[in-house]
Write a protein that holds these residues in place. Structure first.
Motif, mmCIF file in Angstrom:
data_model
loop_
_atom_site.group_PDB
_atom_site.id
_atom_site.type_symbol
_atom_site.label_atom_id
_atom_site.label_comp_id
_atom_site.label_asym_id
_atom_site.label_seq_id
_atom_site.Cartn_x
_atom_site.Cartn_y
_atom_site.Cartn_z
ATOM 1 N N HIS A 133 -28.603 8.673 -20.235
ATOM 2 C CA HIS A 133 -29.438 8.577 -21.289
ATOM 3 C C HIS A 133 -30.180 9.835 -21.350
ATOM 4 N N PHE A 134 -30.545 10.553 -20.353
ATOM 5 C CA PHE A 134 -31.493 11.866 -20.286
ATOM 6 C C PHE A 134 -30.572 12.720 -21.047
ATOM 7 N N GLN A 164 -30.290 11.653 -24.709
ATOM 8 C CA GLN A 164 -31.425 11.590 -25.854
ATOM 9 C C GLN A 164 -32.831 12.514 -25.474
ATOM 10 N N GLU A 165 -32.699 13.355 -24.448
ATOM 11 C CA GLU A 165 -33.561 14.259 -24.217
ATOM 12 C C GLU A 165 -33.125 15.597 -24.058
ATOM 13 N N GLU A 203 -34.252 18.209 -24.826
ATOM 14 C CA GLU A 203 -35.329 19.458 -24.312
ATOM 15 C C GLU A 203 -35.137 19.653 -22.597
ATOM 16 N N LEU A 204 -34.822 18.671 -21.908
ATOM 17 C CA LEU A 204 -34.735 18.773 -20.566
ATOM 18 C C LEU A 204 -33.840 19.921 -20.035
ATOM 19 N N GLY A 222 -36.986 13.051 -16.649
ATOM 20 C CA GLY A 222 -37.160 12.601 -17.929
ATOM 21 C C GLY A 222 -38.542 12.645 -18.451
ATOM 22 N N ARG A 223 -38.789 12.698 -19.641
ATOM 23 C CA ARG A 223 -40.232 13.117 -20.151
ATOM 24 C C ARG A 223 -41.288 12.146 -20.058
ATOM 25 N N ASP A 224 -40.892 11.004 -19.606
ATOM 26 C CA ASP A 224 -41.862 9.806 -19.224
ATOM 27 C C ASP A 224 -42.447 10.068 -17.746
#
Length: 201
Positions: A32-33, A36-37, A39-40, A107-109
């Motif tokens: 999912h990273f 959905q992310e 920017e990583l 991940g951003r979190d």
């Protein structure tokens, strides 16, 4: 040097982080990273946009471990009770008692928490202790200000810039080089980081 065998499974953990060997199936835990992310992966050396890309990324990491020159980990955040990302020791050079520490992403979190410092403490303790190394090197895209700040906060010494030293999805990049030496770790940095993380025994 203490015994280190890349074929052995090493698990590193403290009260916040657990690092265990990366597995092929982790693409499903971490996919999912990739999806959905995006920017990583802005400064990554390989393009990761889909779970299939992450599968290839992990396969490359595991090939490095099989060849004996890398040791990749999956990162679990005990506070969040969730898988957070990955990190890696690579360019292992036993003859020079050195390695690089990188390919780190969360991940951003999990960013802006103390998870990264816990992971770095565990990895540096492992490198200078279990592996008996004398030098741990860090590299990053010279534009990646967030990563550079994090490495400096650990106490890394900036050594310079390698100009256009490697290919990246967006073209060639300049890489900043930083390092920590065993003497620096043992004299000050280890205890300073332990104190920051409330790990003083």
């Amino acid at each position: 040097m203490p015994a280190f065998d890349p074929r052995q499974d090493y698990v590193l953990e403290d009260n916040r982080a657990l690092l265990r060997p990366l597995l092929a199936g982790d693409a499903q835990l971490l996919g999912h990273f990739a999806e959905q992310e995006p920017e990583l992966w802005r400064y990554a050396l390989s393009r990761v946009q889909h779970t299939a890309d992450l599968e290839r990324y992990i396969a490359d990491a595991l090939a490095g471990r099989a060849a004996g020159h890398a040791y990749p980990f999956a990162v679990y955040d005990k506070h969040a009770q969730a898988w957070a990302g990955s990190t890696r020791l690579y360019d292992l050079q036993p003859q020079h008692q050195s390695t690089q520490l990188g390919y780190t992403w969360y991940g951003r979190d999990f960013q802006g928490t103390r998870l990264n410092k816990h992971c770095k403490y565990l990895l540096l303790s492992f490198a200078f202790g279990q592996m008996g190394l004398e030098r741990v090197e860090f590299r990053a895209d010279a534009r990646n200000e967030r990563s550079i700040r994090a490495m400096k906060a650990l106490g890394c010494t900036v050594e310079g810039i390698l100009r256009s030293n490697c290919a990246a999805p967006s073209g060639r990049r300049d890489s900043i080089v930083l390092s920590i030496l065993r003497g620096e770790w043992e004299a000050e940095l280890q205890e300073r980081l332990r104190a920051q993380l409330d790990l003083i025994s």
